[in-house]
Motif scaffolding. Structure first.
Motif, PDB file in Angstrom:
ATOM      1  N   PHE A 233       0.827  -1.214   0.000  1.00 12.80           N
ATOM      2  CA  PHE A 233       0.000   0.000   0.000  1.00 12.80           C
ATOM      3  C   PHE A 233       0.864   1.268   0.000  1.00 12.80           C
ATOM      4  O   PHE A 233       0.389   2.336  -0.370  1.00 12.80           O
ATOM      5  CB  PHE A 233      -0.921   0.018   1.219  1.00 12.80           C
TER       6      PHE A 233
ATOM      7  N   GLU B  66      -3.355  -2.685  -4.436  1.00 15.24           N
ATOM      8  CA  GLU B  66      -2.956  -2.078  -3.159  1.00 15.24           C
ATOM      9  C   GLU B  66      -2.286  -0.720  -3.382  1.00 15.24           C
ATOM     10  O   GLU B  66      -2.614   0.264  -2.721  1.00 15.24           O
ATOM     11  CB  GLU B  66      -1.995  -3.011  -2.404  1.00 15.24           C
TER      12      GLU B  66
ATOM     13  N   THR C  87      -3.909   3.689  -2.553  1.00 21.62           N
ATOM     14  CA  THR C  87      -3.381   4.845  -1.815  1.00 21.62           C
ATOM     15  C   THR C  87      -2.734   5.879  -2.731  1.00 21.62           C
ATOM     16  O   THR C  87      -2.664   7.053  -2.373  1.00 21.62           O
ATOM     17  CB  THR C  87      -2.331   4.388  -0.792  1.00 21.62           C
TER      18      THR C  87
END
Length: 280
Positions: free
Chosen positions: A8, A54, A58
């Motif tokens: 992430f 992932e 973000t």
């Protein structure tokens, strides 16, 4: 436990700061021919796909390595070009970045024939990927706690030592455990170069780590912090910190020089602060 996945956050501002510090430390140490034992206590899965679900959830790499990559031609310092060459190699020389090397991959790319690499990872998903990568790279991979694993392995047989300690800090106790592990490893190998990464948080959990190191028997500890302004990277994360025990000669000056060149071009609103936490 085991909720943290670095995918992430791969390639974000903190990663670039951490890996630049590691790259400089190992490059400077390798000016001498003697062998180096390299240890990564919390190695993750070694290489990350910046196009993965992932990473795109973000988008932290967009302000991190992707933004820096776009201005790389303006950074003419040979050290920057060597830094970028490692990232380019992870992408097969392609112009667009898809893969970002985690810390064990940085160690592996920089490792010479006489150097060794030992990694630790306890997370089931991460360790499985790390083991597969380790077989290809001839790196030792241990599926165990990196704190205790490091202490089991030091002092190494090689005459020199370079260690990265970078736990996920999932629990507050990690800050105290970093201090204890670092101090104990240093007692067994006082000439070793130790790099400790930590997040700078609004809640100031990092103060436990900093104060603990100040009160420890450790000597020659340099503190480098990349402070994000105005927007934090990740919830509550205001910056990226590195402690370097026994920094190699010229590490301090080179880190300052490289970041002072990059930050005005990078366009991420960050500033670099550096000082001795425990003077020479």
């Amino acid at each position: 436990m085991f909720s943290y996945l670095h995918a992430f956050h791969a390639g974000n501002l903190a990663d670039v700061h951490k890996h630049l510090g590691l790259f400089l430390a190992l490059s400077l140490m390798q000016r001498k021919e003697t062998a180096i034992a390299c240890f990564d206590t919390h190695a993750g899965s070694a290489v990350y796909d910046l196009n993965s679900a992932e990473a795109r959830k973000t988008t932290e790499s967009d302000r991190g390595i992707q933004a820096l990559w776009q201005v790389r031609s303006k950074l003419q310092d040979p050290a920057w070009q060597d830094f970028f060459s490692i990232i380019s190699a992870a992408n097969g020389g392609k112009t667009a970045l898809q893969y970002y090397p985690g810390s064990p991959a940085w160690f592996a790319r920089l490792r010479r024939r006489q150097d060794s690499l030992t990694t630790f990872e306890l997370h089931p998903r991460e360790s499985a990927r790390l083991e597969a990568w380790g077989k290809r790279q001839a790196a030792r991979v241990y599926v165990e706690d990196g704190f205790s694993g490091l202490l089991r392995c030091v002092p190494p047989r090689e005459p020199r030592l370079c260690v990265l300690i970078d736990p996920p800090y999932e629990v507050k106790h990690d800050y105290r455990q970093v201090v204890d592990t670092l101090a104990n490893a240093w007692r067994r190998c006082r000439h070793g170069v130790f790099l400790v990464w930590y997040p700078i948080l609004r809640e100031r959990y990092q103060d436990t780590l900093i104060r603990g190191v100040e009160k420890s028997p450790l000597q020659k500890v340099l503190r480098s912090e990349l402070l994000f302004d105005p927007e934090p990277v990740g919830q509550g994360m205001l910056g990226s910190g590195l402690l370097v025990v026994n920094p190699p000669w010229h590490w301090e000056e080179q880190m300052n020089t490289l970041l002072s060149q990059a930050l005005p071009l990078w366009g991420v609103g960050a500033r670099h602060e550096q000082q001795w936490l425990i003077p020479e």
